[in-house]
Design a protein around this motif. Structure first.
Motif, PDB file in Angstrom:
ATOM      1  N   HIS A 169       2.154  -9.419   2.070  1.00 60.85           N
ATOM      2  CA  HIS A 169       1.728  -9.241   3.457  1.00 60.85           C
ATOM      3  C   HIS A 169       0.782  -8.061   3.617  1.00 60.85           C
ATOM      4  O   HIS A 169       0.047  -7.974   4.591  1.00 60.85           O
ATOM      5  N   TYR A 170       0.820  -7.126   2.694  1.00 63.50           N
ATOM      6  CA  TYR A 170      -0.081  -5.988   2.738  1.00 63.50           C
ATOM      7  C   TYR A 170      -1.041  -6.050   1.561  1.00 63.50           C
ATOM      8  O   TYR A 170      -0.684  -6.521   0.475  1.00 63.50           O
ATOM      9  N   GLN A 171      -2.259  -5.577   1.767  1.00 64.46           N
ATOM     10  CA  GLN A 171      -3.255  -5.536   0.715  1.00 64.46           C
ATOM     11  C   GLN A 171      -3.175  -4.164   0.042  1.00 64.46           C
ATOM     12  O   GLN A 171      -3.684  -3.179   0.559  1.00 64.46           O
ATOM     13  N   TYR A 172      -2.504  -4.127  -1.092  1.00 69.61           N
ATOM     14  CA  TYR A 172      -2.340  -2.866  -1.809  1.00 69.61           C
ATOM     15  C   TYR A 172      -3.559  -2.599  -2.681  1.00 69.61           C
ATOM     16  O   TYR A 172      -4.221  -3.519  -3.154  1.00 69.61           O
ATOM     17  N   ASN A 173      -3.821  -1.333  -2.889  1.00 64.41           N
ATOM     18  CA  ASN A 173      -4.970  -0.905  -3.668  1.00 64.41           C
ATOM     19  C   ASN A 173      -4.535  -0.631  -5.099  1.00 64.41           C
ATOM     20  O   ASN A 173      -3.734   0.274  -5.358  1.00 64.41           O
ATOM     21  N   VAL A 174      -5.038  -1.426  -6.046  1.00 66.13           N
ATOM     22  CA  VAL A 174      -4.647  -1.270  -7.445  1.00 66.13           C
ATOM     23  C   VAL A 174      -5.025   0.107  -7.967  1.00 66.13           C
ATOM     24  O   VAL A 174      -4.225   0.788  -8.617  1.00 66.13           O
ATOM     25  N   GLU A 175      -6.258   0.523  -7.676  1.00 71.67           N
ATOM     26  CA  GLU A 175      -6.718   1.824  -8.164  1.00 71.67           C
ATOM     27  C   GLU A 175      -5.857   2.958  -7.615  1.00 71.67           C
ATOM     28  O   GLU A 175      -5.538   3.916  -8.331  1.00 71.67           O
TER      29      GLU A 175
END
Length: 450
Positions: free
Chosen positions: A293-299
């Motif tokens: 549901h959330y767009q997490y930042n891989v970096e």
């Protein structure tokens, strides 16, 4: 497959209805059981803390309710944005098809490839174990009444016909065996588990005991025995508590409460401590963002994990636990890959450097499970058989809990790839007698087969 695998990149295990939904040992209402969203809140609190939007808590969206998502999107955790894409379809609990869908018979005939296990799309269906009724065309499977009669005659009188018992118990699905147990009690007025416990013993008896119990009931019993009495079986706790789906964890806690009249969390917390306790408590909340549901930042996660471990003096253990227990599996696989590319080190190597003791074992298991459940189980099977002697409890537990055929086929393929020998040959070299015959039947390769 985990039994369950036994979900998958799960686990858990197939979600059985709570005990009160059983009538004479047979589940009422059909499968799959209705899913319910975990209670809001949970441990640890949202990181960093945030206030719920007006209208109610949003720590876990109302799964399966019409009209979701709400018109007003919940605020995203600090540093992340709410996904603008349409929500993915509701995942059925542990391998069961969504309500109204036809059972995926094809999965019984074609096991998932290793490539598909390792490079699964973000919204893939669970890759772990799942139990199905016999596929179309399997009309030669005896009825529960016939199997109950076979076991009765095999245990009747002086001595036991072990081969006939193995032929039934080690070659049926958990659902079928649940019906056999119910019919046996109805016809013969005795509990089948108690009958087999009385008629058999040793590693062979324990294997039959594990097989005849419904999967969720077995998991509850294993957890209870791992904590009660002298000493703690940390390896058992790790293999059962880590890697489960949110829905499956909720079912397990309900089963444990009904069976032992104590909460699973209280029993586990009373027997472990430190960061291992914190890891188990977080896992038992069943609050992982499985649906993305959330767009997490891989970096951002790669950098934060480096700063929490190799990039500082000491280790921020809590941050490792938070990220590994709350992010979607697909996101974490991307994080592990990016971390290795940037810092030239596999993430399991990082954990082995930064942690020690059982928390190191647990986190390595979780990372391996997220990367590939089949490879994770294959590695743990070898660990149970390597060196002097065999850890028969672990060997039996791993095989019985992950015995669904599609998943087990993937485990056997992973074992062959990694150790250059078949799992069948390895088991034959470590076991004997009825115990060996039972385990080989469980993996679908009877002793007499080529």
């Amino acid at each position: 497959m985990s039994y369950y695998p036994p979900n998958q990149p799960g686990y858990g295990y197939p979600a059985y209805p709570p005990p009160q939904q059983y009538a004479a040992g047979v589940p009422v209402g059909g499968y799959p059981p209705p899913m319910s969203a975990p209670a809001p809140g949970g441990y640890p609190p949202a990181y960093p803390p945030q206030a719920p939007p007006s209208g109610g808590a949003y720590s876990y969206p109302p799964v399966g309710l019409p009209g979701y998502p709400p018109a007003v999107q919940p605020a995203a955790p600090y540093g992340y944005s709410v996904s603008q894409t349409a929500p993915a379809p509701v995942q059925a609990p542990y391998g069961y098809p969504a309500p109204g869908a036809a059972p995926p018979v094809a999965q019984m005939q074609h096991a998932p490839t290793m490539a598909s296990m390792q490079h699964a799309p973000t919204m893939m269906a669970p890759a772990g174990p799942s139990y199905f009724q016999p596929a179309a065309g399997m009309s030669n499977v005896p009825t529960p009444q016939q199997d109950a009669e076979t076991i009765h005659h095999a245990c009747k009188g002086f001595g036991t016909d072990e081969k006939r018992v193995i032929g039934v118990v080690a070659n049926r699905t958990p659902e079928h065996l649940m019906m056999v147990s119910s019919v046996y009690r109805q016809f013969y007025g005795r509990d089948l588990v108690e009958v087999l416990d009385k008629e058999t013993s040793g590693h062979f008896g324990r294997t039959l005991h594990y097989l005849i119990l419904p999967p969720l009931s077995l998991d509850a019993e294993l957890l209870y025995n791992a904590c009660i009495g002298a000493g703690t079986n940390e390896r058992c706790l790790i293999q059962i508590l880590l890697g489960r789906t949110n829905a499956d964890m909720a079912q397990l806690k309900s089963m444990f409460q009904a069976k032992y009249h104590r909460s699973l969390e209280s029993v586990v917390k009373s027997d472990v401590s430190g960061y291992l306790e914190k890891l188990f408590v977080v896992a038992m909340q069943g609050m992982r963002d499985e649906m993305g549901h959330y767009q997490y930042n891989v970096e951002a996660d790669v950098h934060s994990l480096y700063k929490a471990g190799e990039g500082r003096l000491g280790t921020d253990e809590s941050h490792f636990i938070h990220v590994l227990c709350n992010r979607p599996d697909a996101h974490l696989r991307a994080v592990f890959q990016q971390y290795q590319m940037r810092y030239k080190k596999k993430f399991t190597k990082v954990i082995k450097k930064e942690f020690s003791g059982w928390i190191k074992t647990a986190l390595c298991y979780l990372v391996n499970w997220i990367n590939s459940p089949a490879h994770c189980i294959a590695k743990n099977l070898e660990k149970a058989m390597e060196g002097m002697g065999t850890d028969d409890q672990s060997l039996t537990r791993l095989l019985v809990r992950n015995r669904t055929q599609p998943f087990l086929n993937s485990v056997k393929a992973a074992y062959l790839t990694k150790y250059k020998r078949t799992l069948r040959d390895r088991i034959k070299g470590e076991t004997s007698g009825d115990y060996r015959r039972t385990l080989l039947a469980v993996i679908g390769e009877p002793e007499h087969s080529a």
